[in-house]
Motif scaffolding. Structure first.
Motif, PDB file in Angstrom:
ATOM      1  N   THR A 204      38.122  38.690  37.949  1.00 44.37           N
ATOM      2  CA  THR A 204      38.413  38.032  39.229  1.00 44.37           C
ATOM      3  C   THR A 204      39.867  38.227  39.637  1.00 44.37           C
ATOM      4  N   THR A 205      40.776  37.992  38.715  1.00 45.30           N
ATOM      5  CA  THR A 205      42.192  38.126  39.044  1.00 45.30           C
ATOM      6  C   THR A 205      42.603  39.585  39.186  1.00 45.30           C
ATOM      7  N   LEU A 206      41.933  40.478  38.463  1.00 49.34           N
ATOM      8  CA  LEU A 206      42.219  41.905  38.610  1.00 49.34           C
ATOM      9  C   LEU A 206      41.906  42.364  40.035  1.00 49.34           C
ATOM     10  N   GLY A 207      40.770  41.948  40.558  1.00 51.24           N
ATOM     11  CA  GLY A 207      40.408  42.304  41.935  1.00 51.24           C
ATOM     12  C   GLY A 207      41.440  41.818  42.929  1.00 51.24           C
ATOM     13  N   LYS A 208      41.958  40.616  42.725  1.00 49.84           N
ATOM     14  CA  LYS A 208      42.984  40.060  43.612  1.00 49.84           C
ATOM     15  C   LYS A 208      44.295  40.837  43.487  1.00 49.84           C
ATOM     16  N   ALA A 209      44.678  41.167  42.251  1.00 44.37           N
ATOM     17  CA  ALA A 209      45.918  41.923  42.038  1.00 44.37           C
ATOM     18  C   ALA A 209      45.813  43.302  42.690  1.00 44.37           C
TER      19      ALA A 209
END
Length: 178
Positions: A60-65
């Motif tokens: 989830t956070t990878l997609g945002k980054a």
């Protein structure tokens, strides 16, 4: 006969010629020569914005980054990245993230070069070239007719033309990695 010279890159990418110190524990193990120090700092900031101080980030956070640095990927592509880039298949470290970003930036550079080459054959700036022009260029490069037909199928828009932007995306995403 068409000659296309070098084009100016609207976003010049200075190259880092000094490799990171091997004594530094945070020195990424990637081919950083293709990334500027500014790009690495931008990627580090995006990673840190979502890591919460941890050494890794999840899907989830990878997609945002990735979105923060202008890379849009589907959830499936993000999952594939995690599975291929990380040791555990669930989270990625900054070094793994940076390796992926290096590959992504190199692919974008490859796309620009291919786009420039195809634009030489697109006199009307329509985003298409004829099958015949495409076939002629590839036959000179000793590509066999079967492979040419397969590539034409990928980007055919009818009327004997192909969409070279679509073809480039296919070529870059299916290019063999060394």
């Amino acid at each position: 006969l068409c000659f296309c010279g070098p084009t100016s890159d609207p976003l010049p990418r200075p190259h880092n010629t000094t490799p990171p110190s091997s004594s530094s524990p945070s020195a990424p193990t990637t081919n950083m020569e293709t990334l500027s120090q500014e790009q690495i700092a931008e990627f580090k900031e995006a990673f840190n914005n979502y890591s919460g101080g941890a050494e890794t980030i999840d899907k989830t956070t990878l997609g945002k980054a990735l979105r923060d640095v202008g890379i849009k990927k589907s959830p499936e592509e993000v999952q594939e990245m995690i599975e291929s880039a990380s040791d555990d298949g669930r989270k990625v470290s900054f070094n793994e993230f940076l390796n992926h970003m290096t590959e992504t930036m190199n692919a974008l550079d490859d796309e620009k070069e291919l786009l420039n080459a195809f634009e030489c054959f697109d006199a009307g700036n329509s985003g298409t070239i004829t099958h015949d022009a495409f076939r002629q260029v590839l036959l000179e490069g000793k590509i066999n007719d079967k492979d040419i037909r397969e590539l034409i199928k990928v980007a055919d828009v009818g009327e004997g033309k192909l969409d070279y932007a679509k073809l480039i995306k296919y070529m870059v995403s299916n290019a063999p990695t060394l």
